[in-house]
Motif scaffolding. Structure first.
Motif, PDB file in Angstrom:
ATOM      1  N   LEU A   1      -6.147  21.215 -54.332  1.00 20.87           N
ATOM      2  CA  LEU A   1      -7.838  20.741 -55.360  1.00 20.87           C
ATOM      3  C   LEU A   1      -8.518  19.702 -54.120  1.00 20.87           C
ATOM      4  O   LEU A   1      -9.320  19.673 -54.353  1.00 20.87           O
ATOM      5  CB  LEU A   1      -7.663  19.705 -56.508  1.00 20.87           C
ATOM      6  CG  LEU A   1      -7.234  20.310 -57.741  1.00 20.87           C
ATOM      7  CD1 LEU A   1      -6.765  18.688 -58.535  1.00 20.87           C
ATOM      8  CD2 LEU A   1      -8.070  21.580 -57.971  1.00 20.87           C
ATOM      9  N   GLY A   2      -7.391  19.816 -52.908  1.00 12.53           N
ATOM     10  CA  GLY A   2      -8.254  18.939 -51.918  1.00 12.53           C
ATOM     11  C   GLY A   2      -9.334  19.554 -51.657  1.00 12.53           C
ATOM     12  O   GLY A   2     -10.427  18.993 -51.790  1.00 12.53           O
ATOM     13  N   LEU A   3      -9.327  20.930 -50.952  1.00 11.47           N
ATOM     14  CA  LEU A   3     -10.271  21.684 -50.341  1.00 11.47           C
ATOM     15  C   LEU A   3     -11.417  21.959 -50.803  1.00 11.47           C
ATOM     16  O   LEU A   3     -12.425  22.444 -50.791  1.00 11.47           O
ATOM     17  CB  LEU A   3      -9.778  22.692 -49.877  1.00 11.47           C
ATOM     18  CG  LEU A   3      -8.817  22.121 -48.094  1.00 11.47           C
ATOM     19  CD1 LEU A   3      -8.146  23.696 -47.817  1.00 11.47           C
ATOM     20  CD2 LEU A   3      -9.765  21.501 -47.653  1.00 11.47           C
TER      21      LEU A   3
ATOM     22  N   HIS B   1       0.052  25.372 -50.599  1.00 10.49           N
ATOM     23  CA  HIS B   1       1.654  26.425 -50.134  1.00 10.49           C
ATOM     24  C   HIS B   1       1.639  24.930 -49.880  1.00 10.49           C
ATOM     25  O   HIS B   1       2.929  24.655 -49.187  1.00 10.49           O
ATOM     26  CB  HIS B   1       1.116  26.529 -48.929  1.00 10.49           C
ATOM     27  CG  HIS B   1      -0.009  28.024 -49.287  1.00 10.49           C
ATOM     28  ND1 HIS B   1      -1.699  27.764 -48.708  1.00 10.49           N
ATOM     29  CD2 HIS B   1       0.266  29.389 -50.049  1.00 10.49           C
ATOM     30  CE1 HIS B   1      -2.131  28.719 -48.845  1.00 10.49           C
ATOM     31  NE2 HIS B   1      -1.003  29.607 -49.694  1.00 10.49           N
ATOM     32  N   ARG B   2       2.085  23.396 -50.439  1.00  7.32           N
ATOM     33  CA  ARG B   2       3.382  22.158 -49.724  1.00  7.32           C
ATOM     34  C   ARG B   2       3.504  22.404 -51.682  1.00  7.32           C
ATOM     35  O   ARG B   2       2.399  22.342 -52.651  1.00  7.32           O
ATOM     36  CB  ARG B   2       2.261  21.434 -49.891  1.00  7.32           C
ATOM     37  CG  ARG B   2       0.966  21.225 -48.191  1.00  7.32           C
ATOM     38  CD  ARG B   2       0.677  19.966 -47.826  1.00  7.32           C
ATOM     39  NE  ARG B   2      -0.266  20.117 -49.166  1.00  7.32           N
ATOM     40  CZ  ARG B   2       0.089  18.463 -49.364  1.00  7.32           C
ATOM     41  NH1 ARG B   2       1.454  18.379 -49.740  1.00  7.32           N
ATOM     42  NH2 ARG B   2      -0.923  17.389 -50.234  1.00  7.32           N
ATOM     43  N   ALA B   3       4.893  21.865 -51.526  1.00 10.11           N
ATOM     44  CA  ALA B   3       5.306  21.449 -52.527  1.00 10.11           C
ATOM     45  C   ALA B   3       5.049  20.406 -53.448  1.00 10.11           C
ATOM     46  O   ALA B   3       5.207  20.448 -55.074  1.00 10.11           O
ATOM     47  CB  ALA B   3       6.502  20.730 -52.084  1.00 10.11           C
TER      48      ALA B   3
ATOM     49  N   LEU C   1     -11.590  12.702 -45.732  1.00 13.59           N
ATOM     50  CA  LEU C   1     -10.149  12.229 -45.680  1.00 13.59           C
ATOM     51  C   LEU C   1      -9.463  13.478 -46.724  1.00 13.59           C
ATOM     52  O   LEU C   1      -8.311  13.445 -45.941  1.00 13.59           O
ATOM     53  CB  LEU C   1     -10.567  10.603 -47.058  1.00 13.59           C
ATOM     54  CG  LEU C   1      -9.334  10.087 -47.521  1.00 13.59           C
ATOM     55  CD1 LEU C   1      -8.395   9.446 -45.734  1.00 13.59           C
ATOM     56  CD2 LEU C   1      -9.285   9.049 -48.286  1.00 13.59           C
ATOM     57  N   ASN C   2     -10.043  14.227 -47.255  1.00 14.85           N
ATOM     58  CA  ASN C   2      -8.799  15.164 -47.862  1.00 14.85           C
ATOM     59  C   ASN C   2      -8.452  16.298 -46.585  1.00 14.85           C
ATOM     60  O   ASN C   2      -7.753  16.756 -46.974  1.00 14.85           O
ATOM     61  CB  ASN C   2      -9.920  16.214 -48.808  1.00 14.85           C
ATOM     62  CG  ASN C   2     -10.271  15.486 -50.390  1.00 14.85           C
ATOM     63  OD1 ASN C   2      -9.630  14.434 -50.272  1.00 14.85           O
ATOM     64  ND2 ASN C   2     -10.582  15.885 -51.233  1.00 14.85           N
ATOM     65  N   ILE C   3      -9.434  16.500 -45.976  1.00 19.61           N
ATOM     66  CA  ILE C   3      -9.443  17.602 -45.073  1.00 19.61           C
ATOM     67  C   ILE C   3      -8.273  16.643 -43.661  1.00 19.61           C
ATOM     68  O   ILE C   3      -7.728  16.929 -43.649  1.00 19.61           O
ATOM     69  CB  ILE C   3     -10.859  17.854 -44.572  1.00 19.61           C
ATOM     70  CG1 ILE C   3     -11.509  19.083 -45.177  1.00 19.61           C
ATOM     71  CG2 ILE C   3     -10.705  18.259 -42.348  1.00 19.61           C
ATOM     72  CD1 ILE C   3     -12.792  18.544 -44.601  1.00 19.61           C
TER      73      ILE C   3
ATOM     74  N   ARG D   1      -6.203  13.870 -44.654  1.00 25.93           N
ATOM     75  CA  ARG D   1      -5.161  13.908 -45.078  1.00 25.93           C
ATOM     76  C   ARG D   1      -4.161  15.356 -44.911  1.00 25.93           C
ATOM     77  O   ARG D   1      -2.772  15.781 -44.683  1.00 25.93           O
ATOM     78  CB  ARG D   1      -4.569  13.770 -46.695  1.00 25.93           C
ATOM     79  CG  ARG D   1      -5.202  12.048 -46.672  1.00 25.93           C
ATOM     80  CD  ARG D   1      -4.364  12.100 -47.442  1.00 25.93           C
ATOM     81  NE  ARG D   1      -4.513  10.475 -48.147  1.00 25.93           N
ATOM     82  CZ  ARG D   1      -5.354   9.660 -48.989  1.00 25.93           C
ATOM     83  NH1 ARG D   1      -6.098  10.015 -49.000  1.00 25.93           N
ATOM     84  NH2 ARG D   1      -5.615   8.442 -48.946  1.00 25.93           N
ATOM     85  N   ASN D   2      -4.497  16.755 -45.305  1.00 30.77           N
ATOM     86  CA  ASN D   2      -4.565  17.848 -44.983  1.00 30.77           C
ATOM     87  C   ASN D   2      -3.738  18.448 -43.398  1.00 30.77           C
ATOM     88  O   ASN D   2      -2.854  18.891 -43.298  1.00 30.77           O
ATOM     89  CB  ASN D   2      -5.321  18.988 -45.272  1.00 30.77           C
ATOM     90  CG  ASN D   2      -5.657  19.195 -46.712  1.00 30.77           C
ATOM     91  OD1 ASN D   2      -4.489  18.813 -47.985  1.00 30.77           O
ATOM     92  ND2 ASN D   2      -6.079  20.022 -46.972  1.00 30.77           N
ATOM     93  N   ALA D   3      -4.435  17.596 -42.512  1.00 30.33           N
ATOM     94  CA  ALA D   3      -3.639  17.956 -40.802  1.00 30.33           C
ATOM     95  C   ALA D   3      -3.013  16.596 -41.207  1.00 30.33           C
ATOM     96  O   ALA D   3      -1.614  17.755 -40.390  1.00 30.33           O
ATOM     97  CB  ALA D   3      -4.883  16.979 -40.260  1.00 30.33           C
ATOM     98  N   LEU D   4      -2.800  15.716 -40.858  1.00 29.31           N
ATOM     99  CA  LEU D   4      -1.469  14.653 -41.092  1.00 29.31           C
ATOM    100  C   LEU D   4      -0.196  14.607 -41.710  1.00 29.31           C
ATOM    101  O   LEU D   4       0.007  15.854 -40.975  1.00 29.31           O
ATOM    102  CB  LEU D   4      -2.189  13.535 -41.713  1.00 29.31           C
ATOM    103  CG  LEU D   4      -1.031  12.295 -41.361  1.00 29.31           C
ATOM    104  CD1 LEU D   4      -0.597  11.481 -40.378  1.00 29.31           C
ATOM    105  CD2 LEU D   4      -1.769  10.927 -42.369  1.00 29.31           C
ATOM    106  N   GLN D   5      -0.442  16.289 -43.408  1.00 30.43           N
ATOM    107  CA  GLN D   5       0.276  17.050 -44.054  1.00 30.43           C
ATOM    108  C   GLN D   5       1.137  17.788 -42.657  1.00 30.43           C
ATOM    109  O   GLN D   5       2.470  18.130 -43.017  1.00 30.43           O
ATOM    110  CB  GLN D   5       0.363  16.644 -45.385  1.00 30.43           C
ATOM    111  CG  GLN D   5      -0.150  15.470 -45.991  1.00 30.43           C
ATOM    112  CD  GLN D   5      -0.391  15.907 -47.408  1.00 30.43           C
ATOM    113  OE1 GLN D   5      -1.555  16.734 -47.375  1.00 30.43           O
ATOM    114  NE2 GLN D   5      -0.875  15.139 -48.391  1.00 30.43           N
ATOM    115  N   ALA D   6       0.402  18.639 -42.912  1.00 25.50           N
ATOM    116  CA  ALA D   6       1.008  19.075 -41.299  1.00 25.50           C
ATOM    117  C   ALA D   6       1.549  18.860 -40.502  1.00 25.50           C
ATOM    118  O   ALA D   6       2.147  19.862 -39.935  1.00 25.50           O
ATOM    119  CB  ALA D   6      -0.650  20.337 -40.961  1.00 25.50           C
TER     120      ALA D   6
HETATM  121 MG   LIG Z   1      -4.633  18.464 -50.066  1.00 26.00          MG
END
Ligand SMILES: [Mg+2]
Ligand SMILES: Nc1ncnc2c1ncn2[C@@H]1O[C@H](COP(=O)(O)OP(=O)(O)OP(=O)(O)O)[C@@H](O)[C@H]1O
Length: 357
Positions: free
Chosen positions: A320-322, A313-315, A246-248, A250-255
């Motif tokens: 901590l996710g990764l 690198h996100r506002a 989910l952490n990975i 979510r990062n993809a989704l946010q990107a």
């Molecule tokens: Mg993250």
């Protein structure tokens, strides 16, 4: 079975268990045999390649080709370090190549050690030590912050009882900010409990990730499942692996969402991989779970650091996710790696399958 047959079988078995790719060719430069590591490296089978010219398996430059022919004629061995060969699919590979003359008929044994993986392994080992050091530092610091935080919150509550209600808004701020800090510190300290592993279908975990990502994407990103149905159940802590993916994911989704990528896509993919080294152990079989997005990617100078705690690198990120994902996967003796370029970012989570049925 005679003694010599037994010895031959043992030898064939041994050659197949080596991690170095070995190709046996005759004096006509035709393939006579491949060991399993060579089949894996070139994605070709022994049956398919038997008596095919070596050039159908790998393209050697003219100088190297001449060296091979010379070696076959003169029964001489040679080694070519850090040399480039081209796979039949066009991909270039940096390898150490050792050629040994094996008989009077001019047959040669080619030992091919791909260097990318060797270099990557030493990079991974270095990065893992650095990450461990900074994670420990952050955890110790977080632990030290947590103790006085309880005291500050408790004192604000006591004070609130004594104060005129018109001043409660200030003690409320102290209490809510102390709570916010405690949540952050809890995440910094990271996973406390040991993994509780059970046999579990990893595709069930991925189906859940698929559902959650679809709900959060609200139709703006396509999620595609690409599973290897032959994967057995894995001995994992399903909650922890869900957290990792989910952490990975979510990062993809946010990107994708934060950069308004049109036709954003996330692929959830599983595959079994033979003979894969994690740390100092070469595993016979590992499960590789990939989460791939078609976003803008991570710049090469940043990708080295994204697994460190507090690197974001996100506002709105906490970074901590990764780092949490990495700790959880280490508890499973696994590995996470990332390959990123513009238009394709791929996070691979490798989990050993030896303990599995
Ligand atoms: Mg993250
Ligand atoms: N798929 C991706 N595409 C582009 N950048 C990524 C991707 N995955 C991670 N990153 C980069 O790696 C950084 C670190 O990710 P990480 O999950 O550790 O922290 P975060 O997402 O910033 O914050 P948190 O997950 O704690 O809310 C991100 O800030 C982002 O810049």
């Amino acid at each position: 079975m005679s003694n010599s047959q037994q010895a031959n079988n043992a030898l064939a078995n041994l050659v197949n268990h080596l991690t170095t790719a070995i190709v046996l060719i005759n004096a006509r430069m035709e393939i006579v045999a491949l060991n399993l590591a060579a089949e894996d490296l070139f994605r070709a089978s022994h049956n398919q390649m038997h008596l095919e010219p070596i050039s159908n398996l790998l393209f050697l430059d003219p100088v190297l080709k001449k060296q091979l022919q010379h070696s076959s004629r003169q029964h001489q061995s040679f080694t070519s370090r850090d040399t480039q060969v081209q796979q039949s699919n066009g991909r270039m590979l940096w390898v150490d190549l050792s050629v040994s003359a094996v008989d009077e008929q001019g047959s040669l044994a080619l030992e091919i050690q791909p260097l990318e993986r060797v270099k990557k392994l030493s990079q991974e080992a270095r990065r893992s030590t650095q990450q461990q050091t900074s994670t420990n530092l952050v955890r110790n610091l977080a632990h030290e912050i947590k103790n006085p935080l309880g005291g500050i919150r408790g004192a604000a509550q006591l004070l609130q009882r004594e104060l005129d209600p018109s001043l409660h808004e200030f003690t409320d701020i102290i209490i809510s900010e102390a709570d916010r800090l405690r949540d952050l510190v809890d995440r910094l300290v990271g996973p406390q409990r040991q993994a509780q592993k059970q046999y579990y279908n990893v595709h069930q975990v991925l189906d859940k990730i698929d559902q959650l990502l679809r709900a959060e994407a609200d139709g703006q990103v396509q999620v595609i499942r690409n599973y290897d149905p032959s994967l057995p159940e894995l001995l994992i802590d399903a909650n922890q692996i869900t957290q990792v993916l989910l952490n990975i994911g979510r990062n993809a989704l946010q990107a994708l969402l934060e950069h308004d990528i049109r036709q954003g896509q996330i692929v959830l993919k599983t595959r079994a991989i033979r003979r894969f080294t994690i740390g100092n152990t070469c595993h016979r079989l590992v499960c590789c779970i990939s989460i791939i997005d078609n976003g803008l990617g991570i710049p090469a100078d940043l990708v080295e650091n994204i697994f460190f705690p507090l690197v974001t690198h996100r506002a709105k990120g906490t970074g901590l996710g990764l780092s949490i994902a990495q700790s959880l996967i280490q508890q499973h003796q696994g590995l996470i790696e990332c390959n990123s370029q513009k238009g394709q970012t791929c996070f691979n989570v490798y989990l050993p399958m030896e303990n599995n049925p």
